[in-house]
Design an enzyme around this catalytic site. Structure first.
Site: not given
Length: 465
Positions: A171, A280, A372
């Site tokens: 996905k 990230c 973040e």
């Protein structure tokens, strides 16, 4: 004119989904719809998983060399279609053309090649005393991938899973899905057997959760936010399936006294703004000795302002507003803005562009130092002792990446060993696509890339004699 993708890939064929609902894909440079993809349902997941389950015994029985041969065909076809792939990645998530070609496509080509080579080199069987230890594929894998590196994150999961002998249901992110569709055209043309690779599209709460909870999925590999990764783990736990998570980060770039300060700061700005900060492992916290702070801010400001022409937009309006909100919060909590800010870049009237931003006078308890941001925002933090630098660097719920600069390699390595993080760049060391990638703490569990990435998709069996 936008492109309508009206099929998904199941059991070796492009197939109409169960629903006629679609999702718009918006170009973050123009804010215009450039494509639509199906909004799949759990029924589509059921069909894809069933196809993968039927295909698993035959695929698991093939020799690793045969699996590698098909992956080689796919890699060669991807290399031929680099320009087309880079073009859809730019349209989906805004990466500048040079970044889309060199990194967003170039890195997946390298990853595919590394697993093709590993298929021959990997010790599939080995002796342990009187036992024979064999490695077997874990089974049907659900791969749920993000938008920031839309092809790279697919190849990071698909390549080792296929070499291991697993079958896969992917996905891709509904925000940047076109790369997945183009790559599955490549996989089809390469000749993978029906059911070995399958593609569904849709949102995380509908399709992603159906994959994570599915009783016939043996493993789920997820890359995304820590919040979503927690949900994946919760759903997967009901069937005790294996879970690999690559989640968020708040990585520190520690510059020790005596290091090449200007070089370290410039490299740190590049590391913070990689992919417009939508990475990230971005080095979003720069730790410098208090005596070096004025010069570090000066160099970082110049480097940030020089980078403005090389950065693309943020991926969508939601991310755009989120990052601007963090900039406002940084100011509200007392940080000093060295450059950048929440205003649109000069001359920009359309597109989700954020100015490259540098904050100084940032303290460890500030929101911009802890959460973040996923945008081009760098926080520069001062320390007085090496022990304090270590404490600040480790004072985060994350542990994905980091960097250390020191006068000698030995000094940098000694400090890096004390960081609770999955990888550390030493004096500007380059990213290594065959080294393990993954994090400590809330940055996830498991590893991607290289031998460690392959082992995630293997069960270990001992035959006793």
């Amino acid at each position: 004119m936008s492109k309508a993708y009206d099929t998904i890939y199941i059991d070796g064929a492009w197939t109409a989904p169960s629903s006629t609902e679609t999702i718009d894909v918006v170009d973050p440079n123009t804010e215009q719809v450039v494509a639509t993809v199906p909004q799949c349902t759990p029924a589509d997941v059921d069909l894809a998983v069933a196809a993968a389950r039927r295909a698993f015994p035959g695929w698991a029985a093939t020799a690793p060399a045969e699996r590698a041969a098909l992956l080689t065909k796919a890699r060669d076809l991807l290399a031929e279609r680099t320009d087309a792939m880079a073009e859809v990645i730019t349209a989906d998530m805004g990466a500048p053309a040079w970044l889309a070609s060199r990194v967003q496509v170039g890195l997946p080509l390298t990853v595919l090649a590394s697993y093709i080579a590993l298929a021959e080199e990997f010790p599939w069987e080995e002796h342990a005393g009187t036992s024979l230890v064999v490695r077997e594929p874990v089974g049907v894998v659900g791969a749920i991938t993000p938008w920031n590196y839309p092809l790279h994150q697919i190849t990071n999961k698909l390549a080792p899973a296929l070499i291991a002998g697993c079958t896969v249901v992917v996905k891709a992110s509904e925000v940047a899905p076109q790369a997945a569709h183009l790559f599955f055209e490549i996989l089809h043309d390469a000749g993978f057997p029906p059911g070995v690779v399958n593609l569904v599209s849709g949102t995380g709460p509908v399709v992603g959760e159906a994959i994570a909870a599915h009783p016939d999925v043996d493993m789920v590999s997820f890359t995304g936010s820590t919040r979503a990764g927690t949900r994946v783990s919760e759903l997967a736990s009901a069937t005790v399936k294996r879970v690999a998570l690559e989640l968020g980060g708040k990585s520190a770039n520690v510059i020790l006294p005596g290091a090449d300060l200007d070089k370290a700061v410039r490299a740190g700005v590049d590391g913070a703004y990689r992919n417009s900060g939508q990475t990230c492992s971005a080095l979003t916290r720069m730790l410098v000795h208090r005596d070096d702070l004025p010069r570090a801010v000066e160099v970082a400001t110049a480097a940030a302002e020089a980078s403005a022409q090389r950065l693309g937009p943020l991926v969508n309006a939601t991310q755009f507003e989120r990052v601007r909100g963090y900039i406002a919060k940084g100011l509200a909590e007392g940080a000093t803005l060295a450059t950048g800010g929440a205003e649109l870049p000069e001359g920009v009237e359309v597109g989700y562009h954020v100015r490259p931003t540098v904050f100084t006078d940032v303290t460890p308890e500030m929101t911009i130092a802890r959460e973040e941001i996923f945008g081009p925002v760098l926080s520069i933090m001062a320390y007085d002792t090496e022990e304090e630098a270590e404490r600040i660097a480790n004072d985060t719920p994350y542990g994905l990446s980091g960097a250390v600069w020191a006068p000698t390699r030995e000094a940098a390595v000694a400090f890096a060993r004390r960081l609770r993080t999955g990888q550390v760049e030493i004096n500007g060391g380059a990213f290594n696509p065959i080294a393990p990638f993954g994090g400590y703490k809330q940055s996830g569990n498991g590893r991607e890339l290289g031998r460690h990435g392959l082992e995630e998709y293997l069960e270990v069996k001992a035959l006793q004699f």
